[in-house]
Write a protein that holds these residues in place. Structure first.
Motif, mmCIF file in Angstrom:
data_model
loop_
_atom_site.group_PDB
_atom_site.id
_atom_site.type_symbol
_atom_site.label_atom_id
_atom_site.label_comp_id
_atom_site.label_asym_id
_atom_site.label_seq_id
_atom_site.Cartn_x
_atom_site.Cartn_y
_atom_site.Cartn_z
ATOM 1 N N LYS A 43 0.837 -1.119 0.108
ATOM 2 C CA LYS A 43 0.041 -0.131 -0.055
ATOM 3 C C LYS A 43 0.707 1.168 -0.118
ATOM 4 C CE LYS A 43 -4.211 -2.036 2.145
ATOM 5 N NZ LYS A 43 -5.037 -2.040 3.084
ATOM 6 N N LYS A 44 1.958 1.233 0.711
ATOM 7 C CA LYS A 44 2.959 2.358 0.845
ATOM 8 C C LYS A 44 3.275 2.673 -0.700
ATOM 9 C CE LYS A 44 5.597 5.439 2.745
ATOM 10 N NZ LYS A 44 5.141 6.845 2.478
ATOM 11 N N GLU A 45 3.993 1.506 -1.313
ATOM 12 C CA GLU A 45 4.439 1.906 -2.758
ATOM 13 C C GLU A 45 3.490 2.363 -3.595
ATOM 14 O OE1 GLU A 45 5.926 -2.080 -3.765
ATOM 15 O OE2 GLU A 45 7.619 -2.012 -2.589
ATOM 16 N N ARG A 46 2.000 1.948 -3.350
ATOM 17 C CA ARG A 46 0.674 2.172 -4.440
ATOM 18 C C ARG A 46 0.762 3.930 -4.087
ATOM 19 N NH1 ARG A 46 -5.189 0.677 -3.991
ATOM 20 N NH2 ARG A 46 -5.964 1.645 -5.918
ATOM 21 N N LEU A 47 0.692 4.161 -2.824
ATOM 22 C CA LEU A 47 0.771 5.509 -2.387
ATOM 23 C C LEU A 47 1.919 6.415 -3.026
ATOM 24 C CD1 LEU A 47 -0.728 7.572 -0.553
ATOM 25 C CD2 LEU A 47 0.713 7.160 1.247
ATOM 26 N N ASP A 48 2.969 6.155 -2.754
ATOM 27 C CA ASP A 48 4.102 6.659 -3.374
ATOM 28 C C ASP A 48 3.899 6.850 -4.885
ATOM 29 O OD1 ASP A 48 5.187 6.947 -0.641
ATOM 30 O OD2 ASP A 48 6.529 5.452 -1.051
ATOM 31 N N LYS A 49 3.505 5.699 -5.431
ATOM 32 C CA LYS A 49 3.255 5.858 -7.098
ATOM 33 C C LYS A 49 2.130 7.053 -7.286
ATOM 34 C CE LYS A 49 1.969 3.168 -10.981
ATOM 35 N NZ LYS A 49 1.463 1.820 -11.380
ATOM 36 N N LEU A 50 0.860 6.693 -6.744
ATOM 37 C CA LEU A 50 -0.092 7.876 -6.840
ATOM 38 C C LEU A 50 0.464 9.116 -6.720
ATOM 39 C CD1 LEU A 50 -3.011 5.872 -5.239
ATOM 40 C CD2 LEU A 50 -2.635 6.453 -7.896
ATOM 41 N N GLU A 51 1.321 9.509 -5.795
ATOM 42 C CA GLU A 51 1.514 10.764 -5.304
ATOM 43 C C GLU A 51 2.560 11.359 -6.524
ATOM 44 O OE1 GLU A 51 3.204 10.381 -1.363
ATOM 45 O OE2 GLU A 51 1.525 11.040 -0.555
ATOM 46 N N ALA A 52 3.472 10.159 -7.306
ATOM 47 C CA ALA A 52 4.529 10.974 -7.926
ATOM 48 C C ALA A 52 3.640 11.062 -9.137
ATOM 49 C CB ALA A 52 5.351 9.552 -8.361
ATOM 50 N N GLU A 53 2.637 10.273 -9.619
ATOM 51 C CA GLU A 53 1.787 10.459 -10.890
ATOM 52 C C GLU A 53 1.026 12.012 -10.652
ATOM 53 O OE1 GLU A 53 -0.943 7.266 -11.139
ATOM 54 O OE2 GLU A 53 0.927 6.052 -11.967
ATOM 55 N N THR A 54 0.521 12.096 -9.580
ATOM 56 C CA THR A 54 -0.394 13.256 -9.113
ATOM 57 C C THR A 54 0.538 14.747 -9.405
ATOM 58 O OG1 THR A 54 -1.819 12.318 -7.742
ATOM 59 C CG2 THR A 54 -1.571 14.656 -7.390
ATOM 60 N N ALA A 55 2.018 14.461 -8.727
ATOM 61 C CA ALA A 55 2.880 15.472 -9.133
ATOM 62 C C ALA A 55 3.014 15.867 -10.525
ATOM 63 C CB ALA A 55 4.194 15.268 -8.337
ATOM 64 N N GLU A 56 3.330 14.690 -11.513
ATOM 65 C CA GLU A 56 3.651 14.882 -12.587
ATOM 66 C C GLU A 56 2.498 15.474 -13.507
ATOM 67 O OE1 GLU A 56 4.560 11.079 -14.344
ATOM 68 O OE2 GLU A 56 6.521 10.928 -13.024
ATOM 69 N N LEU A 57 1.100 15.183 -12.998
ATOM 70 C CA LEU A 57 -0.084 15.742 -13.704
ATOM 71 C C LEU A 57 -0.212 17.115 -13.578
ATOM 72 C CD1 LEU A 57 -2.518 12.654 -13.126
ATOM 73 C CD2 LEU A 57 -1.580 13.363 -15.436
ATOM 74 N N ARG A 58 0.020 17.556 -12.175
ATOM 75 C CA ARG A 58 0.250 18.899 -11.717
ATOM 76 C C ARG A 58 1.038 19.633 -12.518
ATOM 77 N NH1 ARG A 58 -0.123 17.613 -5.538
ATOM 78 N NH2 ARG A 58 -2.403 17.906 -5.201
ATOM 79 N N ILE A 59 2.416 19.233 -12.936
ATOM 80 C CA ILE A 59 3.232 19.823 -13.824
ATOM 81 C C ILE A 59 2.837 20.073 -15.002
ATOM 82 C CG2 ILE A 59 5.518 19.774 -14.722
ATOM 83 C CD1 ILE A 59 6.602 18.299 -11.933
ATOM 84 N N LEU A 60 2.490 18.992 -15.458
ATOM 85 C CA LEU A 60 1.562 18.779 -16.885
ATOM 86 C C LEU A 60 0.557 20.027 -16.961
ATOM 87 C CD1 LEU A 60 1.954 17.761 -19.752
ATOM 88 C CD2 LEU A 60 0.271 15.817 -18.995
ATOM 89 N N LEU A 61 -0.111 19.915 -16.217
ATOM 90 C CA LEU A 61 -1.248 20.655 -15.784
ATOM 91 C C LEU A 61 -0.952 22.278 -15.911
ATOM 92 C CD1 LEU A 61 -4.373 21.494 -15.774
ATOM 93 C CD2 LEU A 61 -4.266 20.948 -13.398
#
Length: 195
Positions: A43-61
């Motif tokens: 679950k921690k790995e999944r959370l870290d992955k989602l946070e990284a994807e969210t950060a990338e999406l914020r940069i893209l946005l």
């Protein structure tokens, strides 16, 4: 045994209950702890992955928002232009504009406008005349004052006073310089006699 369940961290209540049940049925405590640790890690790995994807999406946005802003500016679709178009297309603006056009084209407005224009021109001419007359009056007064006996007496007195102060200052300065020279000569002669 209960400590390992409590240390499990962010697990679901059902998982904790299942782990507690397994503990009571005789399942090995280390095995339960390993399973809970594995679930936590997953679950921690999944959370870290989602946070990284969210950060990338914020940069893209943010990049897309910047690109949109640049294109709107190039097309003249700035915020002010949009507001202006919205206001100009509003019913209130249209009615106000129509009312203004009707007032400007009315006979009363035309007469008032021409009267005010004529009054403004007359006032301007009067102000120019007054300024000219005032300037001429000051020139006459200035000439008569500078030619008057009182002015010439005052001018003579000021020149005399100025000359007197200048002479006193020069005399005092000369006296000061000569006394300094005398003192220097005395100290020099005193130094020669004492040697």
């Amino acid at each position: 045994m209960m400590e390992s369940v409590a240390n499990a961290g962010a697990t679901e209540p059902e998982e904790v209950a299942a782990a507690a049940e397994e503990c009571e049925t005789g399942v090995d405590e280390a095995e339960v702890q390993a399973r809970l640790d594995a679930q936590y890690k997953e679950k921690k790995e999944r959370l870290d992955k989602l946070e990284a994807e969210t950060a990338e999406l914020r940069i893209l946005l943010a990049q897309k928002d910047h690109e949109i802003a640049e294109l709107r500016e190039e097309l003249g679709l700035t915020t002010m232009a949009q507001i202006k178009r919205t206001v100009e297309n509003s019913t209130v603006f249209q009615r106000t504009k129509e009312l203004g056009d009707r007032v400007k084209s009315s006979e009363t407005f035309q007469r008032t406008s021409s009267s005010l224009t004529a009054a403004g021109q007359a006032t301007g001419a009067a102000m120019n005349t007054a300024a000219t007359k005032t300037g001429e009056a000051f020139t006459k007064v200035g000439t008569s004052v500078s030619e008057s006996q009182a002015w010439q007496d005052l001018s003579t007195r000021l020149k005399t006073a100025s000359q007197s102060v200048k002479e006193k200052f020069t005399a005092q300065r000369t006296y000061s310089e000569s006394s300094q020279n005398d003192e220097a000569e005395e100290s020099h002669s005193y130094a020669n006699t004492s040697s």
